[in-house]
Design a protein around this motif. Structure first.
Motif, PDB file in Angstrom:
ATOM      1  N   LEU A   1      34.741  28.398  50.852  1.00 48.98           N
ATOM      2  CA  LEU A   1      35.014  29.831  50.642  1.00 48.98           C
ATOM      3  C   LEU A   1      36.049  30.036  49.537  1.00 48.98           C
ATOM      4  N   ALA A   2      35.713  30.891  48.563  1.00 49.93           N
ATOM      5  CA  ALA A   2      36.704  31.337  47.576  1.00 49.93           C
ATOM      6  C   ALA A   2      37.635  32.328  48.279  1.00 49.93           C
ATOM      7  N   PRO A   3      38.822  32.595  47.708  1.00 48.38           N
ATOM      8  CA  PRO A   3      39.753  33.505  48.399  1.00 48.38           C
ATOM      9  C   PRO A   3      39.390  34.981  48.175  1.00 48.38           C
ATOM     10  N   GLY A   4      38.153  35.319  48.495  1.00 53.78           N
ATOM     11  CA  GLY A   4      37.748  36.711  48.348  1.00 53.78           C
ATOM     12  C   GLY A   4      36.295  36.915  48.729  1.00 53.78           C
ATOM     13  N   TYR A   5      35.921  38.183  48.875  1.00 52.08           N
ATOM     14  CA  TYR A   5      34.509  38.532  49.105  1.00 52.08           C
ATOM     15  C   TYR A   5      34.197  39.845  48.407  1.00 52.08           C
ATOM     16  N   LEU A   6      32.886  40.090  48.266  1.00 51.79           N
ATOM     17  CA  LEU A   6      32.415  41.295  47.578  1.00 51.79           C
ATOM     18  C   LEU A   6      31.713  42.222  48.551  1.00 51.79           C
ATOM     19  N   LEU A   7      31.868  43.518  48.327  1.00 50.46           N
ATOM     20  CA  LEU A   7      31.078  44.532  49.033  1.00 50.46           C
ATOM     21  C   LEU A   7      30.113  45.105  47.995  1.00 50.46           C
ATOM     22  N   ALA A   8      28.830  45.108  48.318  1.00 44.12           N
ATOM     23  CA  ALA A   8      27.809  45.446  47.322  1.00 44.12           C
ATOM     24  C   ALA A   8      27.972  46.865  46.788  1.00 44.12           C
ATOM     25  N   GLY A   9      28.002  46.977  45.472  1.00 44.64           N
ATOM     26  CA  GLY A   9      28.135  48.276  44.817  1.00 44.64           C
ATOM     27  C   GLY A   9      29.503  48.910  45.018  1.00 44.64           C
TER      28      GLY A   9
END
Ligand SMILES: CSCCC(=O)C(=O)COP(=O)(O)O
Ligand SMILES: [Zn+2]
Length: 216
Positions: free
Chosen positions: A173-181
């Motif tokens: 896991l990278a230290p982050g995540y994305l929320l689409a759009g």
């Protein structure tokens, strides 16, 4: 970037609430200067101690935060009204990982675009970029780093539960995540480390977008 500045260290020792406020206000200015938090978007938090964080109130201009725009919140109590609509996403992360000292969420164009491009796969994988070493603990461009991508939702309590369930089982896991759009959530052990992660994410996501569009 790793060691806190002398001033930051003094404030931390003397007044952990003031230190957390200072980290959040500095991060807001840093992000606004780069165009990552347009039109009051984004939300920022920093840990005060094992039980408390400072988090932005909803609708604040993140480039001009003052202590009045920040609330001290107990992680183990119901959230008071007026906080960032996305405060549950911050609280869930701090409760899941005691090493996290700050969480910054931005709406940078690269994050919004990369999240939509990769929404179908549910993950964006970074590999082969030297800049990955800006992430804490990463020592080689050969590391494979996964950035989970979640469907956006206005129900941030349910979304926080979904995010944490997935992060617990996510390898590399990278230290982050994305929320689409929507945008990017990034964290680190300190405000400075989290800003370094945000900056690295921004460039890596731009590189990834260009690479996907036009691989050599
Ligand atoms: C104005 S952008 C829409 C809301 C959002 O995504 C955001 O990051 C800011 O919400 P907040 O309630 O934290 O101001
Ligand atoms: Zn947002």
């Amino acid at each position: 970037m790793n060691a806190p500045a002398l001033n930051e260290q003094r404030v931390t020792d003397a007044d952990p609430v003031a230190s957390a406020q200072q980290q959040v206000m500095a991060a807001g200015q840093f992000a606004a200067a780069r165009g990552w938090v347009p039109a009051t978007s984004g939300n920022f938090s920093a840990r005060v101690d094992a039980d408390r964080i400072v988090v932005t109130r909803s609708g604040a201009d993140k480039g001009a935060l003052t202590p009045a725009d920040l609330a001290v919140v107990n992680l183990r109590e119901p959230l008071p009204p007026g906080l960032s609509a996305e405060a549950p996403l911050h609280v869930a992360r701090y409760l899941a990982d005691a090493s996290i000292g700050a969480i910054f969420h931005v709406h940078s164009p690269a994050a919004a675009l990369a999240s939509r491009r990769n929404a179908r796969h549910g993950v964006l994988t970074l590999e082969g970029w030297e800049l990955q070493k800006a992430f804490a603990g990463v020592t080689s461009h050969l590391a494979v780093l996964n950035v989970p991508v979640f469907a956006n939702s206005q129900d941030t309590v349910a979304l926080a539960a979904e995010v944490e369930a997935r992060l617990q089982n996510q390898a590399d896991l990278a230290p982050g995540y994305l929320l689409a759009g929507h945008g990017l959530y990034a964290w680190g052990r300190t405000g400075r480390e989290t800003l370094r992660h945000l900056e690295a994410f921004d460039v890596l996501l731009q590189l990834q977008l260009e690479w996907e569009r036009n691989p050599l």
